[in-house]
Design a protein around this motif. Structure first.
Motif, PDB file in Angstrom:
ATOM      1  N   ALA A  25       0.853  -1.189   0.000  1.00  0.00           N
ATOM      2  CA  ALA A  25       0.000   0.000   0.000  1.00  0.00           C
ATOM      3  C   ALA A  25       0.892   1.244   0.000  1.00  0.00           C
ATOM      4  CB  ALA A  25      -0.912  -0.001   1.214  1.00  0.00           C
ATOM      5  N   GLY A  26       0.578   2.195  -0.863  1.00  0.00           N
ATOM      6  CA  GLY A  26       1.385   3.397  -1.006  1.00  0.00           C
ATOM      7  C   GLY A  26       2.551   3.236  -1.969  1.00  0.00           C
TER       8      GLY A  26
ATOM      9  N   ARG B 288      -6.118  -1.180  -8.471  1.00  0.00           N
ATOM     10  CA  ARG B 288      -5.922  -0.770  -7.080  1.00  0.00           C
ATOM     11  C   ARG B 288      -5.887   0.749  -6.943  1.00  0.00           C
ATOM     12  NH1 ARG B 288      -1.157  -3.956  -4.351  1.00  0.00           N
ATOM     13  NH2 ARG B 288      -1.687  -2.478  -2.702  1.00  0.00           N
ATOM     14  N   THR B 289      -6.474   1.237  -5.859  1.00  0.00           N
ATOM     15  CA  THR B 289      -6.491   2.672  -5.605  1.00  0.00           C
ATOM     16  C   THR B 289      -5.611   3.051  -4.416  1.00  0.00           C
ATOM     17  OG1 THR B 289      -8.483   2.396  -4.266  1.00  0.00           O
ATOM     18  CG2 THR B 289      -8.792   2.982  -6.598  1.00  0.00           C
ATOM     19  N   ASP B 290      -4.973   2.058  -3.794  1.00  0.00           N
ATOM     20  CA  ASP B 290      -4.120   2.338  -2.636  1.00  0.00           C
ATOM     21  C   ASP B 290      -2.638   2.385  -3.009  1.00  0.00           C
ATOM     22  OD1 ASP B 290      -3.958  -0.403  -3.170  1.00  0.00           O
ATOM     23  OD2 ASP B 290      -3.623  -0.920  -1.060  1.00  0.00           O
TER      24      ASP B 290
ATOM     25  N   LEU C 140      -1.735   8.709  -5.281  1.00  0.00           N
ATOM     26  CA  LEU C 140      -2.295   8.923  -3.939  1.00  0.00           C
ATOM     27  C   LEU C 140      -1.970  10.318  -3.481  1.00  0.00           C
ATOM     28  CD1 LEU C 140      -1.162   5.555  -2.359  1.00  0.00           C
ATOM     29  CD2 LEU C 140      -3.439   6.172  -3.130  1.00  0.00           C
TER      30      LEU C 140
END
Length: 184
Positions: free
Chosen positions: A87-88, A104-106, A183
């Motif tokens: 994540a990130g 994925r949006t993370d 992000l």
């Protein structure tokens, strides 16, 4: 600083070479480095991937299950490795041959039209250097001087005349990187 990378695609796309150049570049900057290739017996046309770890500290194992960055060059690799990006983290892909882009949006997602850019440069074999340039724009983990030295170290001397073309391809990749979702 530690950067854990998976580069995955078909054999013949320069996946292992890209990883080797990154690894040598890290060595040129006095980093601890691992280069851990994986490929099937068919080599060209089969799937291939390489894990590269670059760190200011000792590396305990070259085997990873999650990555800071995934560089994806075919659909099979997208299906297998999209979920392994922390994540990130960063996922960079060439859309040529990708039927299902990342969802994925993370994570930070980037794309590079490496196939087209390499063809426009007049040498499709520079594809992996275009992608490497895009990665270095998204995550400047090594200096360009180290990349040059990494190219000199990893390319046989008879191919050193191609270093300027490879550096041009890296520059093109840096210029043409596209952010898909970042992000905040």
């Amino acid at each position: 600083m530690t950067e854990e990378i998976i580069i995955a695609g078909f054999g013949g796309q320069g996946v292992l070479s890209m990883g080797k150049i990154l690894a040598y570049s890290g060595v040129m900057q006095d980093q601890e480095v691992t280069w851990f290739p994986s490929y099937g017996p068919e080599m060209r046309g089969g799937t291939a991937n390489v894990t590269v770890i670059m760190s200011d500290n000792r590396i305990s194992s070259p085997i990873l299950h999650e990555f800071d960055t995934a560089i994806i060059l075919n659909q099979q690799s997208m299906d297998k490795f999209e979920k392994t990006v922390k994540a990130g983290g960063v996922l960079l892909y060439d859309p040529n041959g990708i039927v299902h882009p990342p969802t994925r949006t993370d994570i930070n997602v980037y794309k590079i039209e490496g196939t087209k850019i390499a063809a426009d440069l007049g040498n499709v074999k520079t594809f992996n250097m275009v992608v490497l340039g895009a990665y270095l724009k998204a995550k400047p983990v090594v200096k360009m001087e180290s990349i040059r030295k990494g190219l000199e170290k990893s390319l046989p001397e008879r191919h050193h005349k191609l270093i300027p073309l490879n550096l041009q391809a890296i520059d093109a990749g840096q210029e043409k990187l596209e952010a898909v979702n970042l992000l905040s």
